[in-house]
Enzyme design. Structure first.
Site, mmCIF file in Angstrom:
data_model
loop_
_atom_site.group_PDB
_atom_site.id
_atom_site.type_symbol
_atom_site.label_atom_id
_atom_site.label_comp_id
_atom_site.label_asym_id
_atom_site.label_seq_id
_atom_site.Cartn_x
_atom_site.Cartn_y
_atom_site.Cartn_z
ATOM 1 N N THR A 1 -6.138 1.785 -4.783
ATOM 2 C CA THR A 1 -5.199 0.823 -5.357
ATOM 3 C C THR A 1 -3.969 0.650 -4.469
ATOM 4 O O THR A 1 -3.582 1.583 -3.757
ATOM 5 C CB THR A 1 -4.766 1.327 -6.757
ATOM 6 O OG1 THR A 1 -3.606 0.626 -7.176
ATOM 7 C CG2 THR A 1 -4.409 2.811 -6.740
ATOM 8 N N ASP A 2 -3.334 -0.515 -4.584
ATOM 9 C CA ASP A 2 -2.073 -0.726 -3.849
ATOM 10 C C ASP A 2 -0.952 0.150 -4.409
ATOM 11 O O ASP A 2 0.095 0.300 -3.776
ATOM 12 C CB ASP A 2 -1.667 -2.214 -3.902
ATOM 13 C CG ASP A 2 -1.411 -2.746 -5.306
ATOM 14 O OD1 ASP A 2 -1.659 -2.023 -6.293
ATOM 15 O OD2 ASP A 2 -0.953 -3.898 -5.421
ATOM 16 N N GLU A 3 -1.161 0.744 -5.598
ATOM 17 C CA GLU A 3 -0.077 1.529 -6.213
ATOM 18 C C GLU A 3 0.241 2.791 -5.417
ATOM 19 O O GLU A 3 1.304 3.383 -5.596
ATOM 20 C CB GLU A 3 -0.421 1.873 -7.667
ATOM 21 C CG GLU A 3 -0.595 0.607 -8.477
ATOM 22 C CD GLU A 3 -0.653 0.799 -9.978
ATOM 23 O OE1 GLU A 3 -0.069 1.759 -10.490
ATOM 24 O OE2 GLU A 3 -1.294 -0.044 -10.619
ATOM 25 N N TYR B 1 -0.544 8.628 -12.075
ATOM 26 C CA TYR B 1 -1.783 7.914 -11.725
ATOM 27 C C TYR B 1 -1.808 7.621 -10.222
ATOM 28 O O TYR B 1 -2.772 7.945 -9.524
ATOM 29 C CB TYR B 1 -1.887 6.607 -12.525
ATOM 30 C CG TYR B 1 -2.872 5.606 -11.923
ATOM 31 C CD1 TYR B 1 -4.229 5.880 -11.885
ATOM 32 C CD2 TYR B 1 -2.416 4.401 -11.374
ATOM 33 C CE1 TYR B 1 -5.126 4.970 -11.313
ATOM 34 C CE2 TYR B 1 -3.303 3.489 -10.813
ATOM 35 C CZ TYR B 1 -4.655 3.779 -10.781
ATOM 36 O OH TYR B 1 -5.533 2.886 -10.208
ATOM 37 N N LYS C 1 -4.322 9.028 -7.173
ATOM 38 C CA LYS C 1 -5.133 8.149 -6.317
ATOM 39 C C LYS C 1 -4.778 8.391 -4.846
ATOM 40 O O LYS C 1 -5.655 8.394 -3.969
ATOM 41 C CB LYS C 1 -4.917 6.678 -6.673
ATOM 42 C CG LYS C 1 -5.450 6.267 -8.035
ATOM 43 C CD LYS C 1 -6.964 6.350 -8.189
ATOM 44 C CE LYS C 1 -7.701 5.321 -7.376
ATOM 45 N NZ LYS C 1 -9.172 5.340 -7.697
#
Ligand code: NAD
Ligand code: TYD
Length: 341
Positions: free
Chosen positions: A123-125, A148, A152
């Site tokens: 994810t870009d997060e 989260y 990741k």
């Protein structure tokens, strides 16, 4: 090509399985624990005759993964994860177990079984927040802010290390926020749509001016197929469709599509460590693999809102007792819940 897809009963995984089985020459083994987010109704209609097979199992279990990795598996496409930021704020332990330990277990099993390709869906997060201008590139530093995102990022680093240390054929992808059919209504868009359909308030965190870079799930799935076939081993590919919108814009548009009043919008206490803005530069993917998104945000959102409106049984099915309990935890007495964290 025979794929082991982890998390294939979730939102993106189920859309990916439907997409890939609509192409020629794929067989899919779907390995999923069926947590609250996993739902076999997302795959209704698929059976063994469709080159599809389901195994219920936990990516963190060595034995269960070994049982699913038959010698014919050519590639793993790894979606399985705990995926919701608000849940990770309430309790991060499942995120570390599944996203970190589960990913390492899967990487290890892939290496021991000689699986040649491993698509690690991230994810870009992991890049954190971009409050000003600009976009995340694959070289942006990892600066996760939620449990989260941190879990990741840890998984991304393990995936990188398995490539560097053991030569495993890992490709990592980092996509922006997805929307589309079969998304669990804890995430912004399906939550707003299902609340609006029930004339319930649409809870916007903080000032509602946080922005996300939206992409239709089918554009993400097509990018993953291109990366599966042609992505460079060891590389990271950002995936984005230049779909930046504020949460307030998204909520207003959903209400507009459904013909509901904007009075339903309710500003509520903010999320801790809430990332202000994400924006993804996907030029590597576009230039190297020739991918580009096909679905504009306006068109995709219209079609998505209509999908939820036209599938009330699916929506009712996932908004069960457990969902109502979760909803009360996060949104009931929101100010008090957050101050007690
Ligand atoms: P989701 O929560 O809808 O689905 C997750 C799936 O994983 C569920 O089917 C669940 O049962 C399964 N699962 C959870 N723990 C498991 C375990 N221990 N073993 C086996 N299966 C398990 O998630 P999603 O939105 O479809 O996201 C899929 C992947 O894409 C995740 O890795 C997520 O980080 C990533 N991603 C999501 C988005 C997004 O906008 N949703 C954006 C970028 C990347
Ligand atoms: P979300 O769908 O949880 O995705 P993520 O946090 O992983 O990007 O949230 C998208 C944006 O919407 C984020 O800025 C938080 C905000 N949001 C709300 O304002 N209200 C809500 O009820 C939810 C679920 C999210």
């Amino acid at each position: 090509m025979k794929l082991l897809v982890t998390g294939g009963a979730g939102f993106i995984g189920s859309n990916f399985i439907r997409h890939i089985l609509s192409r020629r020459g794929y067989q899919v083994v779907n390995f999923d624990l069926l947590t609250y987010a996993g739902n076999l109704r997302n795959l209704a209609g698929l059976g063994a005759g469709d080159d599809y097979h389901f195994i219920r199992g936990d990516i963190a279990s060595r034995q269960q993964v070994a049982g699913a990795l038959d010698p014919g598996i050519d590639a793993i496409v790894h979606f399985a994860a705990e995926s919701h930021v608000d849940r990770s704020i309430l309790d991060a332990s499942a995120f570390v177990r599944t996203n970190v330990l589960g990913t390492q277990n899967l990487l290890e099993a892939a290496r021991r079984n000689g699986v040649s390709r491993f698509i690690h869906v991230s994810t870009d997060e992991v890049y954190g927040s971009l409050p000003g201008g600009g976009e995340f590139t694959e070289d942006s530093p990892l600066a996760p802010n939620s449990p989260y995102a941190a879990s990741k990022a840890a998984a991304d680093l393990l995936a990188r290390a398995y490539h560097r240390t053991y030569g495993l054929g890992v490709v990592t992808t980092r996509c922006g926020n997805n929307y589309g059919p079969y998304q669990f209504p804890e995430k912004l868009i399906p939550l707003m749509v299902s609340n609006a359909l029930d004339d319930e308030p649409l809870p916007l965190y903080g000032d509602g001016l946080y922005t996300r870079d939206w992409i239709h799930v089918l554009d993400h799935c097509r990018a993953l197929e291109a990366i599966l076939l042609k992505g460079r081993e060891g590389a990271v590919y950002n995936i984005g469709a230049h779909g930046e919108r504020t949460n307030l814009e998204v909520a207003r548009r959903i209400l507009g599509i459904l013909g509901k009043s904007e009075d339903l919008i309710s500003f509520v206490a903010d999320r801790p460590a809430h990332d202000r803005r994400y924006a993804v530069d996907s030029s590597r993917l576009r230039l190297e693999l020739g991918w580009s998104p096909r679905i504009s945000f306006e068109e995709g959102l219209d079609e998505t809102v209509r999908w939820y409106r036209d599938h009330p049984q699916w929506v009712d099915g996932v908004r069960s007792g457990d969902y109502r309990h979760y909803y009360r935890m996060v949104y009931g007495n929101r100010d008090r819940t957050l101050s007690s964290l």
